[in-house]
Design a protein around this motif. Structure first.
Motif, mmCIF file in Angstrom:
data_model
loop_
_atom_site.group_PDB
_atom_site.id
_atom_site.type_symbol
_atom_site.label_atom_id
_atom_site.label_comp_id
_atom_site.label_asym_id
_atom_site.label_seq_id
_atom_site.Cartn_x
_atom_site.Cartn_y
_atom_site.Cartn_z
ATOM 1 N N LEU A 618 0.820 -1.205 0.000
ATOM 2 C CA LEU A 618 0.000 0.000 0.000
ATOM 3 C C LEU A 618 0.858 1.260 0.000
ATOM 4 O O LEU A 618 0.563 2.227 -0.716
ATOM 5 C CB LEU A 618 -0.925 -0.008 1.222
ATOM 6 C CG LEU A 618 -2.047 -1.049 1.219
ATOM 7 C CD1 LEU A 618 -2.752 -1.058 2.559
ATOM 8 C CD2 LEU A 618 -3.045 -0.776 0.095
ATOM 9 N N TYR A 619 1.896 1.260 0.816
ATOM 10 C CA TYR A 619 2.742 2.445 0.897
ATOM 11 C C TYR A 619 3.454 2.692 -0.436
ATOM 12 O O TYR A 619 3.557 3.830 -0.905
ATOM 13 C CB TYR A 619 3.762 2.297 2.019
ATOM 14 C CG TYR A 619 4.373 3.603 2.443
ATOM 15 C CD1 TYR A 619 3.858 4.313 3.525
ATOM 16 C CD2 TYR A 619 5.448 4.156 1.762
ATOM 17 C CE1 TYR A 619 4.394 5.531 3.913
ATOM 18 C CE2 TYR A 619 5.994 5.365 2.127
ATOM 19 C CZ TYR A 619 5.464 6.047 3.207
ATOM 20 O OH TYR A 619 6.003 7.261 3.573
ATOM 21 N N VAL A 620 3.947 1.619 -1.043
ATOM 22 C CA VAL A 620 4.604 1.757 -2.342
ATOM 23 C C VAL A 620 3.622 2.271 -3.383
ATOM 24 O O VAL A 620 3.954 3.114 -4.228
ATOM 25 C CB VAL A 620 5.214 0.405 -2.771
ATOM 26 C CG1 VAL A 620 5.719 0.473 -4.200
ATOM 27 C CG2 VAL A 620 6.349 0.021 -1.838
ATOM 28 N N SER A 621 2.383 1.801 -3.329
ATOM 29 C CA SER A 621 1.374 2.271 -4.277
ATOM 30 C C SER A 621 1.097 3.760 -4.089
ATOM 31 O O SER A 621 0.928 4.502 -5.066
ATOM 32 C CB SER A 621 0.085 1.471 -4.092
ATOM 33 O OG SER A 621 0.291 0.100 -4.355
ATOM 34 N N ALA A 622 1.060 4.209 -2.823
ATOM 35 C CA ALA A 622 0.836 5.632 -2.567
ATOM 36 C C ALA A 622 1.970 6.474 -3.141
ATOM 37 O O ALA A 622 1.730 7.530 -3.746
ATOM 38 C CB ALA A 622 0.696 5.865 -1.064
ATOM 39 N N GLU A 623 3.190 6.016 -2.962
ATOM 40 C CA GLU A 623 4.326 6.749 -3.538
ATOM 41 C C GLU A 623 4.241 6.786 -5.053
ATOM 42 O O GLU A 623 4.555 7.799 -5.685
ATOM 43 C CB GLU A 623 5.638 6.084 -3.111
ATOM 44 C CG GLU A 623 5.975 6.292 -1.650
ATOM 45 C CD GLU A 623 7.336 5.734 -1.324
ATOM 46 O OE1 GLU A 623 7.657 4.633 -1.820
ATOM 47 O OE2 GLU A 623 8.089 6.389 -0.590
#
Length: 842
Positions: A618-623
């Motif tokens: 999820l965090y990678v997708s947000a970035e």
């Protein structure tokens, strides 16, 4: 009025003076040319002697020219030839000084330029050749001057200028005898630049167009190119053809030996051994027997005749002590003992001797690396023996309590692939197991007198991507490591470690349990590192695979378990049966769906997974929504989802929200301020809370750009700084971090008005960066002392793009140090950065 007799006398006197003057400067040039010719002759003789007494002349180019001295090998000029060259330069220079209008000036320029070239002073040589073609373009030396200008630039590694000189020669001198030699020069250039296919093509054209005295060397270079391209059979054929072109004695030996080694490498082992046997019988190469024996021993090893290879290596050592050949023999023996005989002590001893046998040996650093590998392997095995002994005691405890014996996890490892030392059953009875455990814990306490008892569970960076090709890592560098020692932050699939109480000591049950826990957890990491050592340093994938799977089965709740499964699947993917790899990947998805490795497994299997519980994904997708999709609002929504549902990453995600509002969207209201304030208040002790406090006390961020300047009015950088940041001078003394790597940057243009001054140095900037990689604001903290240079450097800086892919969000508020080097350029016929401006006029 002068009489007729007086007039006749005057004419005769003037004629005598003119003839005398002409004789003087011709006599000067005569001695210059004589010294030059003698120097060329001496140089060729010394090169032949250096080439192990060549039995036939083999100049690199026609006319006793030798441009391969630099690119083809170490430069060498004999002392006697150097003295003669210097004399030639001195006498030819007198012609230029005292008789600048003489018809011998082109000859003098050629003698000086070629003398400098032969002595390796390519800059001065190039200047004289340029003077010759500029002032005497129709001279008989013009074509060779352009050719040697190209060679000078090639030796100076200015390839573009070299190609320009060669192109001018090809275009304007269609009948020059140097045209064929250009192919050879271009081949050397491409060979040096490791463009092996292009280099082989140029050497082939040279041989086709000019089958002369350098063709043997050209064919040898073709063999080298094909060998670098791993075309060993093609290399063998090229080396074998060298003999057709009348090579020197040394070149014949080198090419024949290379033809044997490439035959061995192409699995034509018997052919290679026959070549080596014939070469060894040639009495002319008696001094080369050590090299021949080394390659013959290599052949025995490939034929699986380990005993014969071992004997021949030892013979080389006995007959050639303290030589590079002996050092290589020791190294080869070390490999045999390590990889084939599994005799680590002997291997370690051989590698140690390889390091001391010859200080000039290229195998010295290789032997040092192998020694380090063995030391690391022994250390890992010693640690794992202790861990496995504890596991064995746990099994005995369970038997003592009449519980069923757990299934054996540790499987025997085949000797031909691994040297792993597993737990040994020493025959101890259950009654003695307490004393045995006490000895283990006491040993652990003795080895860990300081804070090494504290657990280190943070995963080591994967070395995947070396020998094994893996998919892109999906874990961004900005994600914090989870501190497993804090049980409040331990994910559900990981086991927290009980803190060690300081007042406990050996013999106390709680203390012993804590030490046991530390040893076991350290053993998990050690087993993972051992598997990596097998996989990527010792090239033993079978042993690595077994260690990875052993770790997963023995410690399924460890943070290393999903990493071990992914690494094991990579080994299987590179094996003959990929079915096992897919089984491991599916197991990874099933057992560890929330791990970052699960996302990589899904990518390999092309199987979508539910990311709703995968915080890393999820965090990678947000970035990605910020940097790739330019959708900051969607990124903020995803960061809020992470902050609400995943406490471990809540501080980081909350700060990311504030940062996006501040730096990406650039909101003018107070939403960014309140977002930073919330982070600072809710997470005051975290690095993100501290960073938020800095942002709250800082002045509003302003992007500064250089204002338009004229040549007389340099750019004045905006020195506005954040109030919370210290003075730049203090920061330089403390040491600013260097800026990230540069992706693209224009060339620095040295101010044209300063060309009369030979200035060089650096302009040092303090910069902050945009998330796009461009400079956000800057300050000159190390000026050059010249406004024009500082202004030009600023223009270059603002057009530079940096790689910010590895920066955390909070690091975009940091200042970095970046330097731009300036030096007065050398203006030539082929390089003039001001040419376009000069042609346009003021």
């Amino acid at each position: 009025m002068l009489s007729r007799r007086h007039c006749l006398g005057l004419v005769l006197s003037l004629t005598s003076i003119l003839l005398f003057t002409s004789c003087v400067y011709y006599n000067t040039f005569f001695w210059a040319r004589k010294n030059f010719n003698q120097a060329e002759k001496k140089q060729q003789e010394s090169l032949r002697a250096k080439d192990s007494q060549q039995d036939s002349p083999n100049p690199v180019y026609r006319g006793n020219q030798n441009p391969q001295q630099k690119p083809g090998g170490d430069f060498y000029v004999s002392p006697e030839a150097q003295t003669l060259y210097k004399n030639a330069i001195e006498k030819a220079a007198r012609v230029l000084t005292y008789h600048p209008d003489s018809k011998w000036v082109p000859d003098a320029l050629w003698v000086i330029g070629k003398s400098y070239f032969s002595m390796g002073d390519y800059i001065l040589a190039d200047l004289k050749f340029k003077e010759l073609v500029t002032n005497h373009p129709n001279s008989k030396y013009a074509d060779r001057a352009y050719f040697y200008m190209g060679l000078c630039q090639m030796n100076l590694e200015h390839d573009d200028e070299a190609l320009s000189a060669f192109a001018f020669l090809e275009t304007n001198f269609k009948k020059s005898p140097y045209l064929d030699d250009i192919f050879y020069a271009k081949g050397l250039m491409e060979l040096r630049n490791e463009n092996y296919s292009d280099a082989a093509g140029y050497f082939t054209q040279y041989i086709e167009k000019y089958s002369g005295d350098s063709s043997a060397m050209a064919m040898d270079n073709i063999g080298k190119c094909k060998e670098q391209l791993k075309d060993f059979w093609g290399a063998h054929k090229a080396y074998k053809q060298v003999a057709k072109y009348n090579p020197s004695k040394k070149l014949y030996f080198d090419a024949t030996l290379a033809s044997a080694t490439t035959a061995l490498a192409s699995d034509s082992i018997i052919m290679g051994m026959n070549i080596l046997e014939t070469l060894g019988k040639n009495q002319s190469y008696f001094s080369k027997l050590a090299e021949i024996h080394l390659r013959t021993a290599d052949g025995y090893y490939l034929l699986k005749k380990i005993d014969k290879a071992d004997t021949l290596y030892k013979q080389v050592i006995a007959e050639n002590p303290k030589t590079k050949e002996a050092a290589e023999a020791y190294y080869r023996l070390g490999l045999i003992n390590q990889n084939d005989l599994f005799d680590l002590p002997t291997a370690k001893d051989n590698f140690a001797k390889a390091q001391t046998e010859s200080s000039e040996s290229e195998f010295r650093p290789l032997a040092l690396a192998r020694s380090a590998q063995i030391a690391k392997l022994e250390s890992f095995q010693k640690q794992l023996q202790r861990v496995d002994s504890l596991r064995q005691m746990d099994e005995l405890n369970s038997l003592g309590e009449n519980e069923p014996m757990p299934p054996k996890v540790i499987q025997p490892i085949a000797k031909e692939d691994s040297t792993f030392i597993g737990p040994q059953n020493d025959g101890r009875s259950p009654a003695s197991k307490e004393n045995y455990l006490a000895s283990i814990l006491a040993s652990a306490n003795k080895e860990n007198q300081t804070d090494t008892l504290l657990p280190f569970i943070g995963p080591k960076q994967d070395t995947l991507g070396g020998a094994i090709v893996s998919p892109p890592i999906l874990v961004g560098p900005m994600l914090p490591q989870v501190n497993l020692a804090d049980s409040s932050k331990v994910p559900s699939n990981q086991v927290p470690i009980a803190p060690i109480k300081e007042h406990l000591g050996p013999g106390d049950q709680a203390y012993d349990d804590s030490v046991r826990s530390v040893i076991m957890e350290k053993g998990i990491e050690t087993r993972y590192l051992l598997a990596e050592l097998y996989a990527y340093e010792l090239n033993r994938p079978d042993s690595a695979l077994q260690e990875y799977l052993l770790l997963v089965d023995a410690y399924p709740t460890s943070a290393y378990a999903p990493r071990a499964l992914l690494a094991a699947s990579q080994i299987e993917l590179n094996g003959p049966d990929s079915t096992k790899a897919f089984e491991l990947l599916r197991r990874l998805l099933k057992d560890y769906p929330e791990s970052p490795q699960a996302a990589q497994a899904a990518q390999i299997l092309q199987s979508p997974i539910d990311d709703s519980n995968n915080v890393v994904g999820l965090y990678v997708s947000a970035e990605s929504l910020i940097y790739n999709a330019n959708m900051p609002d969607s990124a903020i929504a995803l960061f809020r989802y992470i902050a609400d549902r995943f406490p471990d990453l809540a501080p980081k995600a909350s700060f990311a929200i504030a940062w996006v509002l501040d730096q990406v969207e650039g909101v003018e209201d107070s939403s960014a301020y309140f977002a930073y304030s919330a982070v600072a208040k809710k997470y005051p002790e975290t690095e993100f809370g501290i960073a938020a406090k800095k942002r709250l006390t800082a002045a509003p961020s302003v992007v500064t750009r250089p204002k338009p300047t004229t040549r007389d009015e340099p750019a004045q950088p905006d020195t506005t700084q954040l109030a919370a940041l210290p003075d730049s001078t203090d920061q330089i003394e403390e040491g600013l971090s260097l800026a990230p790597p540069v992706i693209t940057a224009p060339d620095f243009i040295y101010p044209e008005e300063l060309l009369s001054r030979d200035l060089k140095g650096k302009v040092i900037f303090k910069i902050r960066l945009e998330h796009s990689g461009k400079v956000r604001d800057y300050e000159i903290i190390g000026p050059s002392g010249e406004h024009a240079i500082d202004s030009s450097a600023t223009v270059t800086l603002m057009a530079t793009e940096f790689d910010v892919s590895n920066l955390d969000l909070i690091q975009f508020d940091n200042y970095y140090q970046y330097s731009i080097t300036f030096i007065r350029p050398k203006i030539t016929n082929f390089f003039n950065p001001y040419l376009e401006r000069q042609e346009q006029g003021p």
